[in-house]
Write a protein that holds these residues in place. Structure first.
Motif, mmCIF file in Angstrom:
data_model
loop_
_atom_site.group_PDB
_atom_site.id
_atom_site.type_symbol
_atom_site.label_atom_id
_atom_site.label_comp_id
_atom_site.label_asym_id
_atom_site.label_seq_id
_atom_site.Cartn_x
_atom_site.Cartn_y
_atom_site.Cartn_z
ATOM 1 N N ASP A 1 3.493 -4.076 -30.104
ATOM 2 C CA ASP A 1 2.213 -4.189 -29.932
ATOM 3 C C ASP A 1 1.769 -3.760 -28.235
ATOM 4 N N GLY A 2 2.772 -3.424 -27.452
ATOM 5 C CA GLY A 2 2.774 -3.308 -26.015
ATOM 6 C C GLY A 2 1.820 -2.077 -25.809
ATOM 7 N N GLY A 3 1.388 -1.074 -26.614
ATOM 8 C CA GLY A 3 0.657 -0.040 -26.377
ATOM 9 C C GLY A 3 1.413 1.169 -26.347
ATOM 10 N N ALA A 4 2.767 1.203 -26.466
ATOM 11 C CA ALA A 4 3.289 2.578 -26.582
ATOM 12 C C ALA A 4 3.107 3.314 -27.571
ATOM 13 N N LEU A 5 2.545 2.893 -28.608
ATOM 14 C CA LEU A 5 2.229 3.757 -29.985
ATOM 15 C C LEU A 5 0.805 4.504 -29.528
ATOM 16 N N ARG A 6 0.142 4.226 -28.653
ATOM 17 C CA ARG A 6 -1.102 4.795 -28.024
ATOM 18 C C ARG A 6 -1.118 5.801 -26.962
ATOM 19 N N GLY A 7 0.277 6.270 -26.828
ATOM 20 C CA GLY A 7 0.501 7.195 -25.555
ATOM 21 C C GLY A 7 0.159 6.822 -24.322
ATOM 22 N N GLU A 8 0.210 5.279 -24.263
ATOM 23 C CA GLU A 8 0.106 4.956 -22.710
ATOM 24 C C GLU A 8 1.500 5.198 -22.029
ATOM 25 N N VAL A 9 1.456 5.268 -20.683
ATOM 26 C CA VAL A 9 2.602 5.331 -19.992
ATOM 27 C C VAL A 9 3.191 4.113 -19.812
ATOM 28 N N ILE A 10 4.540 3.851 -20.106
ATOM 29 C CA ILE A 10 5.356 2.749 -20.092
ATOM 30 C C ILE A 10 5.942 2.585 -18.950
ATOM 31 N N TYR B 1 3.802 1.118 -12.722
ATOM 32 C CA TYR B 1 2.620 1.167 -13.739
ATOM 33 C C TYR B 1 1.793 2.504 -13.400
ATOM 34 N N SER B 2 0.897 2.844 -14.426
ATOM 35 C CA SER B 2 0.318 4.238 -14.330
ATOM 36 C C SER B 2 -0.841 4.207 -13.480
ATOM 37 N N SER B 3 -1.424 2.950 -12.751
ATOM 38 C CA SER B 3 -2.401 3.354 -11.718
ATOM 39 C C SER B 3 -2.218 1.873 -10.687
ATOM 40 N N ASN B 4 -2.908 1.933 -9.606
ATOM 41 C CA ASN B 4 -2.841 0.934 -8.695
ATOM 42 C C ASN B 4 -2.834 -0.547 -9.264
ATOM 43 N N ILE B 5 -1.814 -1.439 -8.750
ATOM 44 C CA ILE B 5 -2.037 -2.913 -9.006
ATOM 45 C C ILE B 5 -2.984 -3.637 -8.210
ATOM 46 N N LEU B 6 -3.958 -4.162 -8.882
ATOM 47 C CA LEU B 6 -4.928 -4.846 -8.152
ATOM 48 C C LEU B 6 -4.829 -6.526 -7.901
ATOM 49 N N SER B 7 -4.094 -7.141 -8.914
ATOM 50 C CA SER B 7 -3.915 -8.448 -8.601
ATOM 51 C C SER B 7 -2.742 -8.786 -9.758
ATOM 52 N N ILE B 8 -2.091 -10.069 -9.124
ATOM 53 C CA ILE B 8 -1.083 -10.539 -9.954
ATOM 54 C C ILE B 8 -1.137 -11.949 -10.144
ATOM 55 N N ARG B 9 -1.050 -12.547 -11.279
ATOM 56 C CA ARG B 9 -0.984 -14.000 -11.375
ATOM 57 C C ARG B 9 0.349 -14.403 -12.140
ATOM 58 N N LEU B 10 1.013 -15.736 -11.927
ATOM 59 C CA LEU B 10 2.049 -15.889 -12.591
ATOM 60 C C LEU B 10 1.961 -17.549 -12.595
ATOM 61 N N HIS C 1 0.804 -1.116 0.183
ATOM 62 C CA HIS C 1 0.113 -0.120 0.277
ATOM 63 C C HIS C 1 0.663 1.225 -0.052
ATOM 64 N N ALA C 2 2.146 1.230 0.460
ATOM 65 C CA ALA C 2 3.068 2.392 0.349
ATOM 66 C C ALA C 2 3.273 2.716 -1.233
ATOM 67 N N LYS C 3 3.463 1.775 -1.884
ATOM 68 C CA LYS C 3 3.681 1.978 -3.442
ATOM 69 C C LYS C 3 2.770 1.127 -4.086
ATOM 70 N N PRO C 4 1.431 1.372 -4.409
ATOM 71 C CA PRO C 4 0.402 0.547 -4.943
ATOM 72 C C PRO C 4 0.718 0.335 -6.274
ATOM 73 N N GLN C 5 1.382 1.146 -6.999
ATOM 74 C CA GLN C 5 1.713 1.243 -8.342
ATOM 75 C C GLN C 5 3.058 0.283 -8.776
ATOM 76 N N GLN C 6 3.662 0.073 -7.813
ATOM 77 C CA GLN C 6 4.900 -0.896 -7.973
ATOM 78 C C GLN C 6 4.798 -2.192 -7.749
ATOM 79 N N MET C 7 5.355 -2.843 -8.655
ATOM 80 C CA MET C 7 5.531 -4.532 -8.288
ATOM 81 C C MET C 7 6.915 -4.802 -7.957
ATOM 82 N N ASN C 8 7.402 -5.474 -7.053
ATOM 83 C CA ASN C 8 8.505 -5.851 -6.581
ATOM 84 C C ASN C 8 8.712 -7.160 -6.652
ATOM 85 N N VAL C 9 9.880 -7.864 -7.339
ATOM 86 C CA VAL C 9 10.136 -9.179 -7.667
ATOM 87 C C VAL C 9 11.279 -9.832 -6.865
#
Length: 410
Positions: free
Chosen positions: A378-387, A74-83, A52-60
């Motif tokens: 096709d990762g979405g960069a061409l559509r102005g998304e935050v990488i 990421y550009s907004s809060n991470i809600l779930s992760i699956r692997l 919750h301190a950094k809800p937009q960051q995933m640490n591995v």
């Protein structure tokens, strides 16, 4: 279903579920507070954490070495992760990121997904297919089935009338179970075709919030838990194909009458008559709490595991032949400190390497920066998304290497 990961206000803890009587703590970390997502790659030493301190960051992390492998923002809060051993999926409210777990490269960004405020999604643990399921609508129960290997949509399944609340694949990725927000009907579909195979009725008296939906590893049982005190276990079998000839009892006679009557009733009515009730149930001592269930084999016997948000693990015996009411055989506290200290004192393993870079220094070749995390066109960069920004440890990263991430033994 051989280990348990919990996030707490002070960090996270990992437990081994190899014994009924004893709960072994594999690892504890207090480096990051307020952990609300912690996903472990099976029983390996790879763990993904979000705070919750950094809800937009995933640490591995490689927790056995005590090192951070990488982190992504990421550009907004991470809600779930699956692997699984092939893919790592990050779900935001209106987009999904698919990474290659071997090198953490971003392979695909699925943009403009319907609002998914709970981060509902499921990923097959069988990496040979890596199917991903997520809601295709915010108002109806449509499921999008996405092939995580080919990075293409496989099909859409009109599963329920109302919005989805739960999704779960079986262990080999050949079946998908779903429940809607009403929580009264649970359906099972074939994968990748999307044909309806089973339909189970949880109950009609009240709507419930399904909090957990899970198959047994052999795909013979399906467990559903909710915010009520009852946990339902359904048996996946076609009774008409396998049921032996019943003795001429009154109930058997009435059953045959109902079976015959369904030929003359509207499809909607006859469908309800053919739905199977729960094979086994559990009455919890608590109600209104979020809980997560698992069906596992511990010490060679089938068990139902229920973990509640107040920090307890309940272990029940499941009768695979006759079902019925499951018997509670053990209750463990996940937040107690006594067992943790005892584990630390008895830990006689040699000290672990201090840095991840040092562990890979022995390798002679270091990849150029071009082989480090990148993004497909096709990762979405061409559509102005935050990488997503990323930070990698020095040295090559082989997240699928069994020698690099061996199963952790107690």
């Amino acid at each position: 279903c051989s280990s348990l990961a919990i996030g707490t206000t002070t960090g996270y803890r990992l437990f081994s579920l190899s014994s009924v009587e004893q709960l072994d703590q594999v690892h504890e970390s207090n480096e990051i507070p307020d952990v609300y997502i912690v996903e472990r790659l099976f029983s390996s030493s790879l763990v993904v954490v979000v705070s919750h301190a950094k809800p937009q960051q995933m640490n591995v992390y490689h927790f056995k070495k005590g090192t951070e492998i990488c982190n992504y923002s990421y550009s907004s809060n991470i809600l779930s992760i699956r692997l699984n051993r092939q893919r790592l999926v990050v779900c935001l409210e209106e987009s999904i990121y698919i990474h290659n777990i071997k090198d953490m490269k971003l392979l695909k960004t699925i943009l403009d997904t319907p609002p998914n405020t709970t981060g509902l999604c499921a990923l097959s643990i069988n990496h040979a297919n890596s199917y991903l399921a997520y809601p295709g609508s915010a108002t109806s129960g449509e499921i999008v089935l996405y092939d995580g290997n080919t990075l293409k949509t496989a099909c859409t399944i009109p599963a329920h009338d109302g919005p989805l609340a739960a999704l779960a694949f079986n262990s080999i990725g050949s079946k998908l179970a779903s429940a809607s927000e009403k929580g009264t009907v649970i359906r099972v579909f074939s994968i990748p075709g999307g044909q309806k195979l089973y339909e189970f009725r949880r109950g009609m008296k009240r709507y419930v919030n399904i909090s957990s939906l899970v198959f047994s590893m052999d795909s013979q049982f399906l467990c559903a838990s909710s915010n009520t005190e009852t946990v339902h276990i359904f048996k996946l079998e076609h009774l008409t194909d396998s049921r032996p000839e019943e003795p001429p009892t009154w109930s058997g006679y009435m059953g045959k009458m109902f079976q015959a009557a369904t030929n003359y009733l509207p499809a909607q009515v006859s469908g309800m008559m053919n739905q199977d009730r729960a094979f086994a149930t559990v009455r919890l001592n608590i109600s209104g709490q979020r809980n997560i269930c698992a069906l596992s084999t511990i010490q060679k016997l089938p068990r139902l595991l229920v973990t509640t948000s107040d920090g307890h693990l309940y272990i029940y015996n499941l009768d695979p032949q006759d079902g019925g009411e499951c018997v509670l055989i053990k209750k463990h506290s996940l937040l107690g400190s006594g067992k943790m200290e005892e584990n630390k004192e008895n830990d006689l393993r040699p000290p672990l390497p201090q840095s991840y870079a040092a562990t890979v220094a022995r390798q002679s070749t270091v990849p150029s920066t071009s082989t480090m995390p990148g993004y497909s066109e096709d990762g979405g960069a061409l559509r102005g998304e935050v990488i997503p920004e990323h930070e990698f440890a020095t040295g090559p990263v082989c997240l699928d290497d069994e020698n690099e991430f061996p199963p952790v033994s107690i």
